[in-house]
Each structure stands twice: as C-alpha cells, then as structure tokens.
Design a protein around this motif. Structure first.
Motif, PDB file in Angstrom:
ATOM      1  N   ILE A 148       1.032  -1.180   0.150  1.00 38.55           N
ATOM      2  CA  ILE A 148      -0.011   0.051   0.171  1.00 38.55           C
ATOM      3  C   ILE A 148       1.033   1.288  -0.092  1.00 38.55           C
ATOM      4  O   ILE A 148       0.857   2.109  -0.880  1.00 38.55           O
ATOM      5  N   GLN A 149       1.664   1.256   0.812  1.00 34.66           N
ATOM      6  CA  GLN A 149       2.904   2.488   0.977  1.00 34.66           C
ATOM      7  C   GLN A 149       3.673   2.632  -0.281  1.00 34.66           C
ATOM      8  O   GLN A 149       3.765   3.808  -0.621  1.00 34.66           O
ATOM      9  N   TYR A 150       4.024   1.467  -0.816  1.00 39.43           N
ATOM     10  CA  TYR A 150       4.783   1.856  -2.260  1.00 39.43           C
ATOM     11  C   TYR A 150       4.028   2.297  -3.192  1.00 39.43           C
ATOM     12  O   TYR A 150       4.360   3.262  -3.976  1.00 39.43           O
ATOM     13  N   ILE A 151       2.589   1.807  -3.521  1.00 42.88           N
ATOM     14  CA  ILE A 151       1.725   2.326  -4.474  1.00 42.88           C
ATOM     15  C   ILE A 151       1.395   3.746  -4.319  1.00 42.88           C
ATOM     16  O   ILE A 151       1.409   4.663  -5.186  1.00 42.88           O
ATOM     17  N   ALA A 152       1.073   4.088  -2.928  1.00 36.41           N
ATOM     18  CA  ALA A 152       0.775   5.486  -2.552  1.00 36.41           C
ATOM     19  C   ALA A 152       1.704   6.472  -2.714  1.00 36.41           C
ATOM     20  O   ALA A 152       1.821   7.601  -3.307  1.00 36.41           O
ATOM     21  N   GLY A 153       3.371   6.092  -2.408  1.00 39.28           N
ATOM     22  CA  GLY A 153       4.249   6.852  -2.685  1.00 39.28           C
ATOM     23  C   GLY A 153       4.517   7.231  -3.910  1.00 39.28           C
ATOM     24  O   GLY A 153       4.994   8.273  -4.350  1.00 39.28           O
ATOM     25  N   SER A 154       4.463   5.982  -4.681  1.00 35.21           N
ATOM     26  CA  SER A 154       4.850   5.987  -6.090  1.00 35.21           C
ATOM     27  C   SER A 154       3.874   7.133  -7.144  1.00 35.21           C
ATOM     28  O   SER A 154       4.246   7.786  -7.954  1.00 35.21           O
ATOM     29  N   MET A 155       2.728   7.184  -6.502  1.00 38.14           N
ATOM     30  CA  MET A 155       1.454   8.104  -6.993  1.00 38.14           C
ATOM     31  C   MET A 155       1.708   9.471  -6.327  1.00 38.14           C
ATOM     32  O   MET A 155       0.911  10.393  -6.752  1.00 38.14           O
ATOM     33  N   GLY A 156       2.544   9.585  -5.390  1.00 38.79           N
ATOM     34  CA  GLY A 156       2.677  11.005  -4.767  1.00 38.79           C
ATOM     35  C   GLY A 156       1.444  11.281  -3.942  1.00 38.79           C
ATOM     36  O   GLY A 156       1.163  12.683  -3.850  1.00 38.79           O
ATOM     37  N   LEU A 157       0.736  10.375  -3.297  1.00 39.90           N
ATOM     38  CA  LEU A 157      -0.428  10.299  -2.457  1.00 39.90           C
ATOM     39  C   LEU A 157       0.016  11.050  -1.074  1.00 39.90           C
ATOM     40  O   LEU A 157       1.101  10.632  -0.491  1.00 39.90           O
ATOM     41  N   THR A 158      -0.926  12.077  -0.438  1.00 42.04           N
ATOM     42  CA  THR A 158      -0.693  12.379   1.018  1.00 42.04           C
ATOM     43  C   THR A 158      -1.393  11.580   1.701  1.00 42.04           C
ATOM     44  O   THR A 158      -2.700  11.444   1.665  1.00 42.04           O
ATOM     45  N   GLU A 159      -0.373  10.918   2.762  1.00 42.76           N
ATOM     46  CA  GLU A 159      -1.069  10.278   3.754  1.00 42.76           C
ATOM     47  C   GLU A 159      -1.887  11.069   4.974  1.00 42.76           C
ATOM     48  O   GLU A 159      -1.365  12.293   5.441  1.00 42.76           O
TER      49      GLU A 159
END
Length: 214
Positions: A148-159
């Motif tokens: 989850i963290q890898y996909i979110a990070g690669s898409m530049g999403l804000t946690e």
C-alpha cells in the motif's frame, strides 16, 4: 479539474524611470474583501499618487474588476487584471501603488510598468493548486502495508492518517483523476484483499507537504 488560487499574499516592486511601482497582493473571497484590502493599501501608502487595482473572484464566470485610479484609461487596472487572468489565478486582489519619479512614462510605458509590477507581486505570493479528491481508507494485514505504501508513494499521494491494531488502516487523499488507478493497482497488488473505503470527497491543496481541505 485543477484550479489555481492565491493562498498567501506578497509584495513585489519595480522601478521605471525613477517611478516606484509597489504591488501588494491578498487572497479575497468577495468584492467587500477586495475593497477593504484596497483601503488598507491606501492608508499604508497614504502619500502615493495612485493605487491601481484589480481582482478576480470565483472560477467559472469569475467576478472581475479593475481601476486605473487616475491614470490614463486602460493603462493600469486592465494590465493588472490581464496578469491575474493570464496566470489563471482566482481569489486574488492586486493593488499597485505608484510613487511618481518626475518623468512621464507615456501610455505604453505605463501599461508595461503596471503589468510588470503585478507579475512581481504575484511572483512574491504563494499560489496553490486546488483539485477535487477523495479520502480513502485502506485496511490490510501487516503483510500488505508495504505494498500500500509503495503504491501511494509512487503516485505522490498524501497520507492523512494511520491506525495500527490487529490490522493496519492507512488513509490517503487521492486526486479524483487518480482514484481509478489507485484502486486498480491495490486490487492487483493484493489480489483483491484490499478494497479502499471512501471516507469523504473534498476539494484540497497541498502546501509544503501539508494537506489543506478547502
């Protein structure tokens, strides 16, 4: 759709043939707020000859106004307004104060000077990009956190938050235009075990890593 808006005002200045052009900007949400900002600038630079201004409020069919404040018609307010519109910034008021330097600039010179001053004012301001988004909550066992963290990070999403109990729950603000991709990549990476839950739909912007809900 992404739109730009003035988040924090600034001050810019140019000098043209000894005339000083001081541009101050402020975020505004109404014509009354723009008028109050103009009055504030008039008091601040009470000894100046001209306080020319323009503002843009709203995104679709925006409300626009401009004032030459004694300068020849079309040489001050309109160039300032054209700069704001050209930058595609909404919710912005720009006031350019002129201290006369003793030399007449002519019509063309005034248009250039007021336009350049307005650009300097906007350049010194903070303009953010607003866009529609959806906050999604992703629940997984601990073996799925990294994916989850890898996909979110690669898409530049804000946690936007996290919660760790017997399972892990990670929340992200996802631009609407990326929602389908995010859901699809999560489904593929976790064999369908992670199905994001929609928490809310909002307009948001990101300022120096900080999430702003608008």
């Amino acid at each position: 759709m992404k739109t730009k808006f003035l988040y924090r005002g600034g001050v810019g200045e140019i000098v043209e043939k000894k005339s000083r052009f001081i541009a101050e900007t402020a975020p505004v949400k109404s014509e009354e707020e723009a008028a109050a900002f103009l009055e504030q600038i008039r008091k601040k630079y009470w000894d100046a000859r001209h306080h020319c201004s323009a503002f843009v409020i709203g995104e679709k069919n925006p409300l626009t106004r401009c004032s030459d404040d004694g300068e020849p018609a079309g040489t001050a307010g309109r160039p300032i307004l054209d700069v704001i519109l050209g930058a595609e910034v909404s919710g912005a008021c720009v006031v350019v104060t002129r201290y006369f330097g003793g030399t007449l600039l002519g019509t063309g010179g005034l248009v250039r000077a007021y336009g350049q001053a307005a650009k300097a004012g906007l350049a010194a301001s903070q303009v953010l990009e607003k866009q529609p988004g959806v906050e999604l909550r992703c629940v997984s066992d601990y073996s799925g956190i990294g994916k989850i963290q890898y996909i979110a990070g690669s898409m530049g999403l804000t946690e936007t938050g996290s919660d760790y109990t017997d399972v892990a729950a990670l929340c992200y603000m996802v631009p609407e235009e990326q929602e389908r991709e995010f859901r699809s990549r999560l489904t593929e990476a976790t064999a369908g075990r992670v199905q994001p839950e929609e928490l809310r739909r909002v307009s948001f912007a990101v300022c120096q890593g900080e999430l702003l809900i608008l």
